[in-house]
Write a protein that holds these residues in place. Structure first.
Motif, PDB file in Angstrom:
ATOM      1  N   ASP A   1       7.198  72.718  55.648  1.00 13.48           N
ATOM      2  CA  ASP A   1       7.222  74.156  55.354  1.00 13.48           C
ATOM      3  C   ASP A   1       8.501  74.792  55.879  1.00 13.48           C
ATOM      4  N   PHE A   2       8.941  74.366  57.050  1.00 10.39           N
ATOM      5  CA  PHE A   2      10.191  74.877  57.598  1.00 10.39           C
ATOM      6  C   PHE A   2      11.376  74.494  56.717  1.00 10.39           C
ATOM      7  N   LEU A   3      11.392  73.270  56.201  1.00 14.30           N
ATOM      8  CA  LEU A   3      12.477  72.856  55.316  1.00 14.30           C
ATOM      9  C   LEU A   3      12.500  73.698  54.038  1.00 14.30           C
TER      10      LEU A   3
ATOM     11  N   GLU B   1      10.062  71.434  46.515  1.00 11.37           N
ATOM     12  CA  GLU B   1       8.871  72.254  46.305  1.00 11.37           C
ATOM     13  C   GLU B   1       7.685  71.415  45.854  1.00 11.37           C
ATOM     14  N   VAL B   2       7.917  70.488  44.943  1.00  5.54           N
ATOM     15  CA  VAL B   2       6.825  69.616  44.499  1.00  5.54           C
ATOM     16  C   VAL B   2       6.414  68.669  45.625  1.00  5.54           C
ATOM     17  N   SER B   3       7.374  68.197  46.407  1.00  2.15           N
ATOM     18  CA  SER B   3       7.040  67.359  47.563  1.00  2.15           C
ATOM     19  C   SER B   3       6.185  68.128  48.567  1.00  2.15           C
ATOM     20  N   SER B   4       6.453  69.425  48.713  1.00  5.71           N
ATOM     21  CA  SER B   4       5.644  70.246  49.606  1.00  5.71           C
ATOM     22  C   SER B   4       4.200  70.315  49.126  1.00  5.71           C
ATOM     23  N   LEU B   5       4.016  70.439  47.814  1.00 10.18           N
ATOM     24  CA  LEU B   5       2.656  70.434  47.272  1.00 10.18           C
ATOM     25  C   LEU B   5       1.963  69.101  47.541  1.00 10.18           C
ATOM     26  N   GLY B   6       2.713  68.008  47.396  1.00 10.58           N
ATOM     27  CA  GLY B   6       2.130  66.696  47.656  1.00 10.58           C
ATOM     28  C   GLY B   6       1.770  66.494  49.115  1.00 10.58           C
ATOM     29  N   VAL B   7       2.648  66.928  50.012  1.00  9.78           N
ATOM     30  CA  VAL B   7       2.368  66.794  51.444  1.00  9.78           C
ATOM     31  C   VAL B   7       1.111  67.576  51.813  1.00  9.78           C
TER      32      VAL B   7
ATOM     33  N   SER C   1       4.347  61.482  48.673  1.00  6.20           N
ATOM     34  CA  SER C   1       4.665  62.779  48.077  1.00  6.20           C
ATOM     35  C   SER C   1       6.078  62.807  47.516  1.00  6.20           C
ATOM     36  N   MET C   2       7.026  62.257  48.236  1.00  2.00           N
ATOM     37  CA  MET C   2       8.412  62.244  47.770  1.00  2.00           C
ATOM     38  C   MET C   2       8.590  61.309  46.581  1.00  2.00           C
ATOM     39  N   THR C   3       7.836  60.213  46.556  1.00  2.00           N
ATOM     40  CA  THR C   3       7.932  59.293  45.423  1.00  2.00           C
ATOM     41  C   THR C   3       7.405  59.934  44.145  1.00  2.00           C
TER      42      THR C   3
END
Length: 307
Positions: free
Chosen positions: A3-5, A37-43, A86-88
């Protein structure tokens, strides 16, 4: 941390683009911002699923005194799986977006914007995969990043409450432990509610745009995209505050760290008594999320119930 990133990198890029109509960092930001942003949703999605599983294990395990603390390596491994997964899953976003330019009808100047269009320079196999992802992107968002965490969390909470209602383990674990688990469950539910409220507008807009995009102007589409991004920024801002307020061990540790930094860690009677009290509270409480109590109960447990 993720979230900070998002707030540190994506928010300034979006604001700069809205003010100047120029894309900060050019084509790089057009690819990196959607990826993050999509990685944040996955995390968030996979973290909520992991927390739901952990609450279920805490409710269905045997006596609290016989369950060991989960090792730090195990927790780090779970977090690594969540982040890498999530990043993948977000890699197609890097290949899907690119920078485009257009002439503004009002000012006549050249404006830069990001468009969802795969590059024609990609290999044919990768290009076809990216096109398939683009066509299924709306329902993939809705199913994986909205329905999965909400339904998973609700199911785990219902099953956990059902098991606790039949076994009545809370009576044997003592009031302290039962109150701690209640706080953890409330925290997970609150995180899911905030995530669901912030993700609902984006999914609704995606479905509406998918079926009504030919009848909508570019300004309307840009406005909807901006609203969706700021809902994501709002979620990233509220989540840490919510964790600090609802998770007492985490909030107490954060306040102790801030006070230590502000006061220079000077030794005095008040701070020593406060640190001793916080240490005892920390020993009484379990891990913040991965609630695996100690093998031997803390000394203060003897002052509580016979259980």
């Amino acid at each position: 941390f993720w979230d900070f990133l998002i707030l540190f990198f994506c928010l300034p890029v979006v604001i700069f683009n809205e003010i100047t109509k120029k894309r900060l960092l050019g084509d790089v930001s057009c690819r990196i911002v959607p990826f993050m942003e999509v990685s944040s949703l996955g995390v968030t999605t996979f973290s909520l699923c992991a927390l739901g599983i952990d609450r279920f294990h805490a409710a269905t395990s045997p006596q609290a005194s016989t369950r060991p603390i989960e090792q730090c390596q195990s927790i780090i491994a779970k977090l690594a799986v969540i982040w890498v997964g999530s990043m993948t899953l977000s890699v197609p976003e890097i290949l899907l977006w690119q920078l485009a330019q257009d002439t503004s009808p009002v000012s006549g100047g050249v404006t830069e914007f990001c468009t969802m269009k795969p590059s024609s320079n990609l290999p044919e196999s990768i290009y076809s995969l990216v096109l398939t992802y683009q066509n299924a992107r709306m329902w993939w968002y809705f199913g994986c990043y909205f329905c999965l965490p909400v339904l998973f969390t609700v199911s785990c909470q219902l099953v956990t409450r059902r098991i606790r209602g039949t076994d009545k383990k809370s009576e044997c674990r003592g009031a302290k432990h039962g109150q701690c688990e209640s706080h953890l469950n409330c925290t997970i539910i609150a995180l899911t509610v905030i995530y669901g409220l912030c993700a609902t507008p984006e999914n609704v807009c995606n479905i509406v745009v998918a079926y009504m995009s030919p009848d909508m102007s570019k300004q309307t589409l840009d406005l909807l995209n901006l609203i969706n991004q700021f809902f994501l920024f709002f979620k990233c801002s509220v989540t840490p505050v919510l964790l600090l307020c609802l998770c007492r061990p985490l909030g107490q540790a954060f306040m102790d760290c801030c006070c230590c930094c502000c006061e220079g860690c000077g030794p005095d009677t008040t701070s020593s008594e406060g640190s001793a009290d916080s240490k005892l509270k920390t020993e009484m409480s379990s891990s913040i999320f991965f609630d695996k109590p100690r093998e031997t109960p803390p000394p203060l447990l003897a002052l509580g119930t016979p259980c």
